[in-house]
Every structure is written in C-alpha cells, then in structure tokens.
Design a protein around this motif. Structure first.
Motif, PDB file in Angstrom:
ATOM      1  N   TRP A  61       0.824  -1.198   0.000  1.00  0.00           N
ATOM      2  CA  TRP A  61       0.000   0.000   0.000  1.00  0.00           C
ATOM      3  C   TRP A  61       0.864   1.257   0.000  1.00  0.00           C
ATOM      4  N   GLY A  62       0.334   2.315  -0.601  1.00  0.00           N
ATOM      5  CA  GLY A  62       0.881   3.656  -0.458  1.00  0.00           C
ATOM      6  C   GLY A  62      -0.122   4.459   0.355  1.00  0.00           C
ATOM      7  N   TRP A  63       0.350   5.290   1.262  1.00  0.00           N
ATOM      8  CA  TRP A  63      -0.543   5.993   2.184  1.00  0.00           C
ATOM      9  C   TRP A  63      -0.219   7.476   2.277  1.00  0.00           C
ATOM     10  N   LEU A  64      -1.264   8.285   2.323  1.00  0.00           N
ATOM     11  CA  LEU A  64      -1.161   9.659   2.803  1.00  0.00           C
ATOM     12  C   LEU A  64      -1.695   9.603   4.220  1.00  0.00           C
ATOM     13  N   ALA A  65      -0.891  10.061   5.159  1.00  0.00           N
ATOM     14  CA  ALA A  65      -1.264   9.973   6.576  1.00  0.00           C
ATOM     15  C   ALA A  65      -0.986  11.294   7.271  1.00  0.00           C
ATOM     16  N   CYS A  66      -1.575  11.441   8.447  1.00  0.00           N
ATOM     17  CA  CYS A  66      -1.399  12.646   9.253  1.00  0.00           C
ATOM     18  C   CYS A  66      -0.746  12.269  10.580  1.00  0.00           C
ATOM     19  N   LYS A  67       0.297  13.009  10.944  1.00  0.00           N
ATOM     20  CA  LYS A  67       0.969  12.782  12.220  1.00  0.00           C
ATOM     21  C   LYS A  67       0.109  13.373  13.339  1.00  0.00           C
ATOM     22  N   ARG A  68      -0.326  12.530  14.258  1.00  0.00           N
ATOM     23  CA  ARG A  68      -1.213  12.958  15.336  1.00  0.00           C
ATOM     24  C   ARG A  68      -0.660  14.120  16.144  1.00  0.00           C
ATOM     25  N   GLU A  69       0.591  14.070  16.500  1.00  0.00           N
ATOM     26  CA  GLU A  69       1.163  15.082  17.393  1.00  0.00           C
ATOM     27  C   GLU A  69       1.377  16.433  16.729  1.00  0.00           C
ATOM     28  N   THR A  70       1.646  16.443  15.416  1.00  0.00           N
ATOM     29  CA  THR A  70       1.991  17.700  14.746  1.00  0.00           C
ATOM     30  C   THR A  70       0.965  18.176  13.732  1.00  0.00           C
ATOM     31  N   GLY A  71       0.111  17.267  13.267  1.00  0.00           N
ATOM     32  CA  GLY A  71      -0.840  17.619  12.225  1.00  0.00           C
ATOM     33  C   GLY A  71      -0.213  17.693  10.837  1.00  0.00           C
ATOM     34  N   ARG A  72       1.066  17.316  10.728  1.00  0.00           N
ATOM     35  CA  ARG A  72       1.759  17.340   9.438  1.00  0.00           C
ATOM     36  C   ARG A  72       1.396  16.088   8.641  1.00  0.00           C
ATOM     37  N   LEU A  73       1.397  16.220   7.326  1.00  0.00           N
ATOM     38  CA  LEU A  73       1.099  15.094   6.449  1.00  0.00           C
ATOM     39  C   LEU A  73       2.372  14.341   6.111  1.00  0.00           C
ATOM     40  N   ALA A  74       2.229  13.053   5.860  1.00  0.00           N
ATOM     41  CA  ALA A  74       3.366  12.205   5.503  1.00  0.00           C
ATOM     42  C   ALA A  74       2.920  11.172   4.481  1.00  0.00           C
ATOM     43  N   ILE A  75       3.852  10.746   3.663  1.00  0.00           N
ATOM     44  CA  ILE A  75       3.629   9.641   2.737  1.00  0.00           C
ATOM     45  C   ILE A  75       4.443   8.471   3.251  1.00  0.00           C
ATOM     46  N   ILE A  76       3.789   7.325   3.376  1.00  0.00           N
ATOM     47  CA  ILE A  76       4.486   6.106   3.787  1.00  0.00           C
ATOM     48  C   ILE A  76       3.987   4.966   2.923  1.00  0.00           C
ATOM     49  N   THR A  77       4.696   3.860   2.968  1.00  0.00           N
ATOM     50  CA  THR A  77       4.251   2.647   2.293  1.00  0.00           C
ATOM     51  C   THR A  77       4.239   1.516   3.304  1.00  0.00           C
ATOM     52  N   SER A  78       3.461   0.502   2.985  1.00  0.00           N
ATOM     53  CA  SER A  78       3.434  -0.690   3.841  1.00  0.00           C
ATOM     54  C   SER A  78       3.394  -1.923   2.956  1.00  0.00           C
ATOM     55  N   ALA A  79       4.034  -2.967   3.425  1.00  0.00           N
ATOM     56  CA  ALA A  79       4.068  -4.224   2.687  1.00  0.00           C
ATOM     57  C   ALA A  79       2.830  -5.058   3.011  1.00  0.00           C
ATOM     58  N   ASN A  80       2.443  -5.852   2.048  1.00  0.00           N
ATOM     59  CA  ASN A  80       1.355  -6.809   2.224  1.00  0.00           C
ATOM     60  C   ASN A  80       0.118  -6.136   2.812  1.00  0.00           C
ATOM     61  N   GLN A  81      -0.361  -6.606   3.969  1.00  0.00           N
ATOM     62  CA  GLN A  81      -1.543  -6.012   4.590  1.00  0.00           C
ATOM     63  C   GLN A  81      -1.186  -5.280   5.882  1.00  0.00           C
ATOM     64  N   ASP A  82       0.067  -4.870   6.020  1.00  0.00           N
ATOM     65  CA  ASP A  82       0.445  -4.090   7.193  1.00  0.00           C
ATOM     66  C   ASP A  82      -0.336  -2.785   7.206  1.00  0.00           C
ATOM     67  N   THR A  83      -0.817  -2.413   8.362  1.00  0.00           N
ATOM     68  CA  THR A  83      -1.584  -1.175   8.512  1.00  0.00           C
ATOM     69  C   THR A  83      -0.650  -0.004   8.803  1.00  0.00           C
ATOM     70  N   VAL A  84      -1.178   1.194   8.664  1.00  0.00           N
ATOM     71  CA  VAL A  84      -0.408   2.387   9.005  1.00  0.00           C
ATOM     72  C   VAL A  84       0.016   2.318  10.469  1.00  0.00           C
ATOM     73  N   ALA A  85      -0.868   1.906  11.343  1.00  0.00           N
ATOM     74  CA  ALA A  85      -0.552   1.820  12.772  1.00  0.00           C
ATOM     75  C   ALA A  85       0.584   0.843  13.043  1.00  0.00           C
ATOM     76  N   HIS A  86       0.671  -0.211  12.254  1.00  0.00           N
ATOM     77  CA  HIS A  86       1.736  -1.203  12.430  1.00  0.00           C
ATOM     78  C   HIS A  86       3.081  -0.658  11.936  1.00  0.00           C
ATOM     79  N   VAL A  87       3.061   0.029  10.810  1.00  0.00           N
ATOM     80  CA  VAL A  87       4.290   0.520  10.174  1.00  0.00           C
ATOM     81  C   VAL A  87       4.776   1.816  10.812  1.00  0.00           C
ATOM     82  N   ALA A  88       3.842   2.691  11.135  1.00  0.00           N
ATOM     83  CA  ALA A  88       4.211   4.023  11.636  1.00  0.00           C
ATOM     84  C   ALA A  88       3.253   4.455  12.737  1.00  0.00           C
ATOM     85  N   PRO A  89       3.435   3.940  13.950  1.00  0.00           N
ATOM     86  CA  PRO A  89       2.571   4.358  15.059  1.00  0.00           C
ATOM     87  C   PRO A  89       2.587   5.884  15.204  1.00  0.00           C
ATOM     88  N   GLY A  90       1.435   6.446  15.480  1.00  0.00           N
ATOM     89  CA  GLY A  90       1.335   7.899  15.613  1.00  0.00           C
ATOM     90  C   GLY A  90       0.834   8.584  14.359  1.00  0.00           C
TER      91      GLY A  90
END
Length: 105
Positions: A61-90
């Motif tokens: 997966w490719g993800w657009l996500a928001c950092k909870r503490e700062t409100g800044r946006l980030a792009i991350i990727t995850s393999a297989n069915q890994d969730t955003v929470a698993h790959v990048a807590p917060g």
C-alpha cells in the motif's frame, strides 16, 4: 489475524476513498491547505505519492497519513496487509492506494 485484519482495515479505508468520477470534487479547505504546506501543491503530492506507491516491491500500500502530534502530512508505504498503525505508530491514514497486483487487472 494480522494479515486478514490488516487487509480488512486497509480495504475499509480504500473503499471509502473511491467514488464515481461524476461525484468527485477537488480537494479544498483544511486538507488542501495542509497539502500545500507539506508538499507545495496537489500536483507535487500526487507525484510523490504515485512514485513511492509504485516503488513498493510485490504487494502493499501507499498511504497519505497525518501525524497525530503535529498535524503534518506524511507519505508512507506498507508491505502486504500491514496497517499504518503497524508501520508508523502515531500516524492516522487519510488515503490508501492499493498496489497489490490484483489492483491492476
């Protein structure tokens, strides 16, 4: 549980992001402001998100996500069915791009 639960969560987000072209509206408001602040423009976000998502080897997966503490946006990727929470807590997912091979058929 990790694989199937992650698949369910990821696809639940993915399906909510889709709509028929006739119902699509340009991004606006606070989200557009954050995109411009963190990526420069919608076009730059799309280019970066597309490139990083396409670089996923195999399935994931490719993800657009928001950092909870700062409100800044980030792009991350995850393999297989890994969730955003698993790959990048917060980080909270905003948009997920399915880059599994079945997404291209």
């Amino acid at each position: 549980i990790h694989f199937n639960g992650g698949g369910h969560l990821n696809h639940s987000i993915f399906w909510k992001n889709l709509c028929p072209a006739k119902d699509a509206h340009p991004c606006s408001g606070n989200l557009l402001d954050a995109i411009k602040r963190d990526f420069g423009s919608m076009e730059q976000l799309q280019s970066k998100l597309s490139a990083e998502s396409a670089a996923v080897q195999g399935s994931g997966w490719g993800w657009l996500a928001c950092k909870r503490e700062t409100g800044r946006l980030a792009i991350i990727t995850s393999a297989n069915q890994d969730t955003v929470a698993h790959v990048a807590p917060g980080l909270d997912p905003i948009l997920g791009i399915d880059v599994w091979e079945h997404a291209y058929y």
